[in-house]
Design a protein around this motif. Structure first.
Motif, PDB file in Angstrom:
ATOM      1  N   MET A   1     -12.173 -27.432  -9.993  1.00 39.47           N
ATOM      2  CA  MET A   1     -11.216 -26.335  -9.837  1.00 39.47           C
ATOM      3  C   MET A   1     -10.586 -26.366  -8.453  1.00 39.47           C
ATOM      4  N   ASN A   2      -9.304 -26.050  -8.405  1.00 40.88           N
ATOM      5  CA  ASN A   2      -8.604 -25.906  -7.140  1.00 40.88           C
ATOM      6  C   ASN A   2      -8.696 -24.437  -6.734  1.00 40.88           C
ATOM      7  N   LEU A   3      -9.410 -24.168  -5.665  1.00 40.45           N
ATOM      8  CA  LEU A   3      -9.664 -22.778  -5.268  1.00 40.45           C
ATOM      9  C   LEU A   3      -8.388 -22.046  -4.874  1.00 40.45           C
ATOM     10  N   ILE A   4      -7.441 -22.756  -4.287  1.00 39.52           N
ATOM     11  CA  ILE A   4      -6.213 -22.097  -3.833  1.00 39.52           C
ATOM     12  C   ILE A   4      -5.332 -21.709  -5.010  1.00 39.52           C
ATOM     13  N   THR A   5      -5.161 -22.586  -5.970  1.00 36.38           N
ATOM     14  CA  THR A   5      -4.225 -22.307  -7.074  1.00 36.38           C
ATOM     15  C   THR A   5      -4.886 -21.690  -8.289  1.00 36.38           C
ATOM     16  N   GLN A   6      -6.203 -21.822  -8.441  1.00 34.57           N
ATOM     17  CA  GLN A   6      -6.853 -21.331  -9.643  1.00 34.57           C
ATOM     18  C   GLN A   6      -7.739 -20.110  -9.418  1.00 34.57           C
ATOM     19  N   VAL A   7      -8.223 -19.902  -8.220  1.00 34.88           N
ATOM     20  CA  VAL A   7      -9.145 -18.788  -7.976  1.00 34.88           C
ATOM     21  C   VAL A   7      -8.528 -17.714  -7.084  1.00 34.88           C
ATOM     22  N   LEU A   8      -7.875 -18.122  -6.011  1.00 34.14           N
ATOM     23  CA  LEU A   8      -7.312 -17.154  -5.061  1.00 34.14           C
ATOM     24  C   LEU A   8      -6.312 -16.177  -5.690  1.00 34.14           C
ATOM     25  N   PRO A   9      -5.436 -16.612  -6.615  1.00 29.05           N
ATOM     26  CA  PRO A   9      -4.543 -15.615  -7.233  1.00 29.05           C
ATOM     27  C   PRO A   9      -5.294 -14.537  -8.019  1.00 29.05           C
ATOM     28  N   MET A  10      -6.392 -14.906  -8.676  1.00 35.50           N
ATOM     29  CA  MET A  10      -7.162 -13.906  -9.424  1.00 35.50           C
ATOM     30  C   MET A  10      -7.896 -12.958  -8.489  1.00 35.50           C
ATOM     31  N   ILE A  11      -8.399 -13.470  -7.388  1.00 34.85           N
ATOM     32  CA  ILE A  11      -9.066 -12.607  -6.396  1.00 34.85           C
ATOM     33  C   ILE A  11      -8.056 -11.653  -5.770  1.00 34.85           C
ATOM     34  N   SER A  12      -6.885 -12.159  -5.448  1.00 45.11           N
ATOM     35  CA  SER A  12      -5.827 -11.321  -4.885  1.00 45.11           C
ATOM     36  C   SER A  12      -5.412 -10.228  -5.873  1.00 45.11           C
ATOM     37  N   MET A  13      -5.271 -10.593  -7.144  1.00 47.91           N
ATOM     38  CA  MET A  13      -4.905  -9.607  -8.158  1.00 47.91           C
ATOM     39  C   MET A  13      -5.992  -8.543  -8.295  1.00 47.91           C
ATOM     40  N   GLY A  14      -7.246  -8.969  -8.369  1.00 44.43           N
ATOM     41  CA  GLY A  14      -8.340  -8.012  -8.500  1.00 44.43           C
ATOM     42  C   GLY A  14      -8.435  -7.065  -7.322  1.00 44.43           C
ATOM     43  N   ALA A  15      -8.311  -7.596  -6.107  1.00 41.26           N
ATOM     44  CA  ALA A  15      -8.386  -6.752  -4.912  1.00 41.26           C
ATOM     45  C   ALA A  15      -7.214  -5.780  -4.841  1.00 41.26           C
ATOM     46  N   THR A  16      -6.025  -6.256  -5.167  1.00 42.11           N
ATOM     47  CA  THR A  16      -4.843  -5.389  -5.122  1.00 42.11           C
ATOM     48  C   THR A  16      -4.946  -4.277  -6.155  1.00 42.11           C
ATOM     49  N   LEU A  17      -5.298  -4.623  -7.380  1.00 45.59           N
ATOM     50  CA  LEU A  17      -5.408  -3.607  -8.429  1.00 45.59           C
ATOM     51  C   LEU A  17      -6.522  -2.614  -8.122  1.00 45.59           C
ATOM     52  N   TRP A  18      -7.612  -3.081  -7.544  1.00 48.40           N
ATOM     53  CA  TRP A  18      -8.700  -2.181  -7.190  1.00 48.40           C
ATOM     54  C   TRP A  18      -8.256  -1.183  -6.117  1.00 48.40           C
ATOM     55  N   MET A  19      -7.542  -1.675  -5.099  1.00 53.67           N
ATOM     56  CA  MET A  19      -7.076  -0.782  -4.022  1.00 53.67           C
ATOM     57  C   MET A  19      -6.057   0.225  -4.534  1.00 53.67           C
ATOM     58  N   ILE A  20      -5.156  -0.228  -5.380  1.00 55.00           N
ATOM     59  CA  ILE A  20      -4.150   0.686  -5.919  1.00 55.00           C
ATOM     60  C   ILE A  20      -4.810   1.723  -6.815  1.00 55.00           C
ATOM     61  N   ARG A  21      -5.790   1.308  -7.594  1.00 56.35           N
ATOM     62  CA  ARG A  21      -6.487   2.234  -8.504  1.00 56.35           C
ATOM     63  C   ARG A  21      -7.247   3.303  -7.725  1.00 56.35           C
ATOM     64  N   GLN A  22      -7.664   2.997  -6.497  1.00 53.40           N
ATOM     65  CA  GLN A  22      -8.353   3.989  -5.675  1.00 53.40           C
ATOM     66  C   GLN A  22      -7.423   5.137  -5.280  1.00 53.40           C
ATOM     67  N   LYS A  23      -6.130   4.869  -5.238  1.00 56.11           N
ATOM     68  CA  LYS A  23      -5.178   5.866  -4.750  1.00 56.11           C
ATOM     69  C   LYS A  23      -4.378   6.537  -5.862  1.00 56.11           C
ATOM     70  N   ILE A  24      -3.999   5.789  -6.895  1.00 57.17           N
ATOM     71  CA  ILE A  24      -3.104   6.330  -7.913  1.00 57.17           C
ATOM     72  C   ILE A  24      -3.537   5.792  -9.277  1.00 57.17           C
ATOM     73  N   PRO A  25      -3.533   6.633 -10.310  1.00 60.24           N
ATOM     74  CA  PRO A  25      -3.846   6.121 -11.658  1.00 60.24           C
ATOM     75  C   PRO A  25      -2.749   5.161 -12.133  1.00 60.24           C
ATOM     76  N   PHE A  26      -3.160   4.160 -12.890  1.00 60.98           N
ATOM     77  CA  PHE A  26      -2.188   3.168 -13.363  1.00 60.98           C
ATOM     78  C   PHE A  26      -1.176   3.770 -14.328  1.00 60.98           C
ATOM     79  N   SER A  27      -1.467   4.910 -14.905  1.00 56.16           N
ATOM     80  CA  SER A  27      -0.499   5.540 -15.809  1.00 56.16           C
ATOM     81  C   SER A  27       0.748   6.023 -15.047  1.00 56.16           C
ATOM     82  N   TYR A  28       0.630   6.208 -13.733  1.00 52.49           N
ATOM     83  CA  TYR A  28       1.778   6.617 -12.929  1.00 52.49           C
ATOM     84  C   TYR A  28       2.585   5.431 -12.407  1.00 52.49           C
TER      85      TYR A  28
END
Length: 167
Positions: free
Chosen positions: A81-108
């Motif tokens: 596996m290429n960590l930069i192209t195959q893993v880092l985007p998923m980690i970035s997505m998970g961290a971003t969605l987790w931080m946003i979910r802490q502040k605002i519900p996804f329904s908004y």
């Protein structure tokens, strides 16, 4: 330029791609800090949250789908596996969605329901294609191809309906 050429160039110069992917969760953190505490103040930032969700989700979903394809159909080993192209985007997505979910519900967040519907469609297609890949059946049939196509679309709609009832 092929997708393999793009991945090769990103692997040779991973800095800019990694920097962009790491900046998305950091921007989500900054927006969380700037958006205030009251619901009215937070809702003023909903379009910024939308941009951040899509900026994180598009590469993350692509990497997730690519990984499923590579592991199920191409039989790629986890060790290659290429960590930069195959893993880092998923980690970035998970961290971003987790931080946003802490502040605002996804329904908004405008358009978030469309994103989950898109993920459902991708998951259903991969599941059906994997099933068909493993089936190895030969059939002589007099059923017109249009009926088979309608049946396939019907199965996708059924999966989408079941998914919406599940969540």
């Amino acid at each position: 330029m092929t997708l393999q050429d793009l991945f090769r160039s990103v692997s040779q110069q991973p800095g800019p791609f990694a920097l962009v992917l790491m900046c998305i969760p950091l921007l989500a953190l900054l927006v969380n800090l700037w958006s205030g505490r009251t619901p009215e103040e937070i809702l003023r930032w909903k379009y910024a949250y939308t941009v951040l969700v899509y900026a994180a989700a598009i590469p993350g979903v692509f990497a997730f789908t690519l990984n499923i394809y590579l592991f199920l159909f191409e039989r790629q080993s986890v060790w290659t596996m290429n960590l930069i192209t195959q893993v880092l985007p998923m980690i970035s997505m998970g961290a971003t969605l987790w931080m946003i979910r802490q502040k605002i519900p996804f329904s908004y967040v405008p358009g978030f329901g469309k994103l989950s519907g898109f993920l459902t469609l991708i998951a259903a297609l991969i599941g059906v294609l994997f099933f068909l890949d493993r089936l190895h059946f030969y059939a002589v049939t007099y059923v017109p191809f249009a009926y088979l196509l309608i049946g396939f679309v019907g199965v996708l709609l059924l999966i989408r309906f079941a998914w919406s009832r599940l969540f």
